[in-house]
Structures are given as C-alpha cells and as structure tokens.
Design a protein around this motif. Structure first.
Motif, mmCIF file in Angstrom:
data_model
loop_
_atom_site.group_PDB
_atom_site.id
_atom_site.type_symbol
_atom_site.label_atom_id
_atom_site.label_comp_id
_atom_site.label_asym_id
_atom_site.label_seq_id
_atom_site.Cartn_x
_atom_site.Cartn_y
_atom_site.Cartn_z
ATOM 1 N N GLN A 129 0.848 -1.198 0.000
ATOM 2 C CA GLN A 129 0.000 0.000 0.000
ATOM 3 C C GLN A 129 0.877 1.239 0.000
ATOM 4 O O GLN A 129 2.008 1.176 0.411
ATOM 5 C CB GLN A 129 -0.944 -0.037 1.203
ATOM 6 N N PRO A 130 0.507 2.392 -0.432
ATOM 7 C CA PRO A 130 -0.816 2.786 -0.888
ATOM 8 C C PRO A 130 -1.063 2.552 -2.371
ATOM 9 O O PRO A 130 -2.191 2.634 -2.833
ATOM 10 C CB PRO A 130 -0.856 4.278 -0.593
ATOM 11 N N GLU A 131 -0.038 2.279 -3.174
ATOM 12 C CA GLU A 131 -0.264 2.179 -4.622
ATOM 13 C C GLU A 131 -0.780 0.830 -5.073
ATOM 14 O O GLU A 131 -1.252 0.685 -6.192
ATOM 15 C CB GLU A 131 0.997 2.539 -5.403
ATOM 16 N N GLY A 132 -0.728 -0.200 -4.223
ATOM 17 C CA GLY A 132 -1.229 -1.515 -4.606
ATOM 18 C C GLY A 132 -0.190 -2.301 -5.380
ATOM 19 O O GLY A 132 0.865 -1.797 -5.749
ATOM 20 N N GLY A 133 -0.499 -3.550 -5.632
ATOM 21 C CA GLY A 133 0.421 -4.422 -6.336
ATOM 22 C C GLY A 133 0.337 -4.281 -7.842
ATOM 23 O O GLY A 133 -0.601 -3.685 -8.379
ATOM 24 N N ILE A 134 1.311 -4.858 -8.511
ATOM 25 C CA ILE A 134 1.379 -4.763 -9.971
ATOM 26 C C ILE A 134 0.176 -5.436 -10.623
ATOM 27 O O ILE A 134 -0.386 -4.926 -11.591
ATOM 28 C CB ILE A 134 2.711 -5.335 -10.519
ATOM 29 N N LEU A 135 -0.266 -6.571 -10.085
ATOM 30 C CA LEU A 135 -1.416 -7.268 -10.690
ATOM 31 C C LEU A 135 -2.686 -6.442 -10.538
ATOM 32 O O LEU A 135 -3.508 -6.382 -11.447
ATOM 33 C CB LEU A 135 -1.587 -8.647 -10.070
ATOM 34 N N GLN A 136 -2.824 -5.813 -9.392
ATOM 35 C CA GLN A 136 -3.995 -4.967 -9.144
ATOM 36 C C GLN A 136 -4.011 -3.785 -10.116
ATOM 37 O O GLN A 136 -5.066 -3.394 -10.611
ATOM 38 C CB GLN A 136 -3.948 -4.468 -7.706
ATOM 39 N N ARG A 137 -2.851 -3.230 -10.410
ATOM 40 C CA ARG A 137 -2.779 -2.096 -11.347
ATOM 41 C C ARG A 137 -2.946 -2.535 -12.795
ATOM 42 O O ARG A 137 -3.425 -1.775 -13.630
ATOM 43 C CB ARG A 137 -1.453 -1.360 -11.172
ATOM 44 N N GLU A 138 -2.513 -3.755 -13.127
ATOM 45 C CA GLU A 138 -2.567 -4.228 -14.509
ATOM 46 C C GLU A 138 -3.935 -4.774 -14.910
ATOM 47 O O GLU A 138 -4.277 -4.745 -16.088
ATOM 48 C CB GLU A 138 -1.508 -5.312 -14.737
ATOM 49 N N LEU A 139 -4.702 -5.287 -13.970
ATOM 50 C CA LEU A 139 -5.984 -5.927 -14.308
ATOM 51 C C LEU A 139 -6.899 -5.045 -15.160
ATOM 52 O O LEU A 139 -7.445 -5.523 -16.156
ATOM 53 C CB LEU A 139 -6.704 -6.408 -13.044
ATOM 54 N N PRO A 140 -7.085 -3.744 -14.846
ATOM 55 C CA PRO A 140 -7.943 -2.923 -15.716
ATOM 56 C C PRO A 140 -7.436 -2.851 -17.157
ATOM 57 O O PRO A 140 -8.229 -2.822 -18.097
ATOM 58 C CB PRO A 140 -7.916 -1.538 -15.050
ATOM 59 N N HIS A 141 -6.118 -2.864 -17.351
ATOM 60 C CA HIS A 141 -5.567 -2.850 -18.712
ATOM 61 C C HIS A 141 -5.874 -4.173 -19.416
ATOM 62 O O HIS A 141 -6.205 -4.193 -20.596
ATOM 63 C CB HIS A 141 -4.061 -2.609 -18.687
ATOM 64 N N TRP A 142 -5.746 -5.261 -18.691
ATOM 65 C CA TRP A 142 -6.032 -6.572 -19.271
ATOM 66 C C TRP A 142 -7.495 -6.673 -19.671
ATOM 67 O O TRP A 142 -7.820 -7.238 -20.703
ATOM 68 C CB TRP A 142 -5.683 -7.684 -18.294
ATOM 69 N N LEU A 143 -8.383 -6.134 -18.838
ATOM 70 C CA LEU A 143 -9.819 -6.180 -19.133
ATOM 71 C C LEU A 143 -10.156 -5.427 -20.417
ATOM 72 O O LEU A 143 -11.128 -5.746 -21.086
ATOM 73 C CB LEU A 143 -10.630 -5.585 -17.979
#
Length: 178
Positions: A129-143
């Motif tokens: 935290q606070p920026e979150g993990g790489i997977l959490q940040r990448e998921l919207p791009h993958w979607l």
C-alpha cells in the motif's frame, strides 16, 4: 542560384515587423522586397469518391473497475458491487509474475466465456500500500485488451475495503439461431 521570393504573407509580416524600426544615423530604410506576381488560380481538384466500407460495430466502452457500465441495470450492478452475485469461478493470481498472470487470466476468462459462466472473481491481492500491487494495477488494462473487452460487461470490487479482488460480470454468449 535562384533567389527565393517571399510569399505575400511573409512580406506583410516583414513590413509589420520593420514598420517601427528606425534606421541607424546615416542609413536609410532598405526598399521593400518586390511583391511576387499574382499566381493564376488553378481549377479545384476533384477527388474521386471512395467506395463506402461496411460499417464496423463500435467497440464496447472501456471497463473501469467500480464504475457502472452502460447496458447494466441498477439491480444487477448493485448485486455485483456488493458481492451478492455468487462467483461461479474464482482465479487466484497471488504469487504470480505479471506476464504469467496475464496469460493465465486470459485463458481463464476465455474458458469461462465459452462455458457460458456469468460471474467470476479474480483475486490479485492488495500488494504494498498505498499504490497496490502490480497485478492490481494491470488488471484494468487486461480487461480492456481488444480481445478481452467484448467478454466483460462490468467489474467491481466485492467490498469497498477489498481492493485485492474484482468481481466480473461476463456477457451472455450469443447463440446463432438458424
């Protein structure tokens, strides 16, 4: 070597620039450069009409986790957002590297869509935290990848304090009736 001639716009700009400049003592203002002869106007060029292409369907709007997508009723959106829609499949991406997680996620979502599954949960983990993990940040791009976007209708965290998981509502499969 041929002398370059100034365009009428350049001449007007030069005259405006030099209008208030006083020449040094003992010197005169240089004569203005000659104006170019007026060019003959050419007939307008006619462009051949291009054959019309078949209209492509507009791509679906971008998916944003936690934002109401178009085409989804309030009741279903509220159920997805609250986590009331029970996930038919869950994918846990904890401990995976981003490239591997991306491939696994794509295969998982395509398989779920082929099987007609409507709701899935993807666990990315919260990360540092606070920026979150790489997977959490990448998921919207993958979607929003061009081949993934048509599969997903909406995405929301199952609880406001749980940003490490995302519930996805998949689109219904289209069946060809013939």
């Amino acid at each position: 070597m041929r002398a370059k001639r100034l365009s009428p716009a350049d001449l007007a700009l030069w005259r405006a620039f030099t209008a208030e400049i006083l020449p040094l003592n003992g010197h005169e203002r240089p004569p203005a450069p000659p104006e170019p002869p007026a060019a003959a106007t050419a007939p307008p060029v006619q462009v051949a009409p291009t054959p019309s292409k078949p209209a492509r369907p507009a791509p679906p709007p971008e998916i944003r986790v936690g934002e109401v997508p178009g085409g989804l009723d309030r009741k279903r959106w509220a159920a997805l957002r609250r986590g009331d829609m029970r996930a038919e499949r869950t994918l846990d991406l904890h401990g995976r590297r981003a490239a591997e997680a991306h491939l696994v996620f794509r295969a998982f979502l395509h398989r779920a869509a082929e099987e007609g599954i409507r709701t899935v949960t993807v666990v990315t983990g919260k990360g540092p935290q606070p920026e979150g993990g790489i997977l959490q940040r990448e998921l919207p791009h993958w979607l929003n990848d061009p081949d993934m976007r048509p599969l997903v209708l909406g995405a929301a965290h199952p609880h406001p304090t749980n940003s490490g998981a995302v519930n996805l509502l998949l689109r219904r499969r289209r069946t060809n009736r013939g």
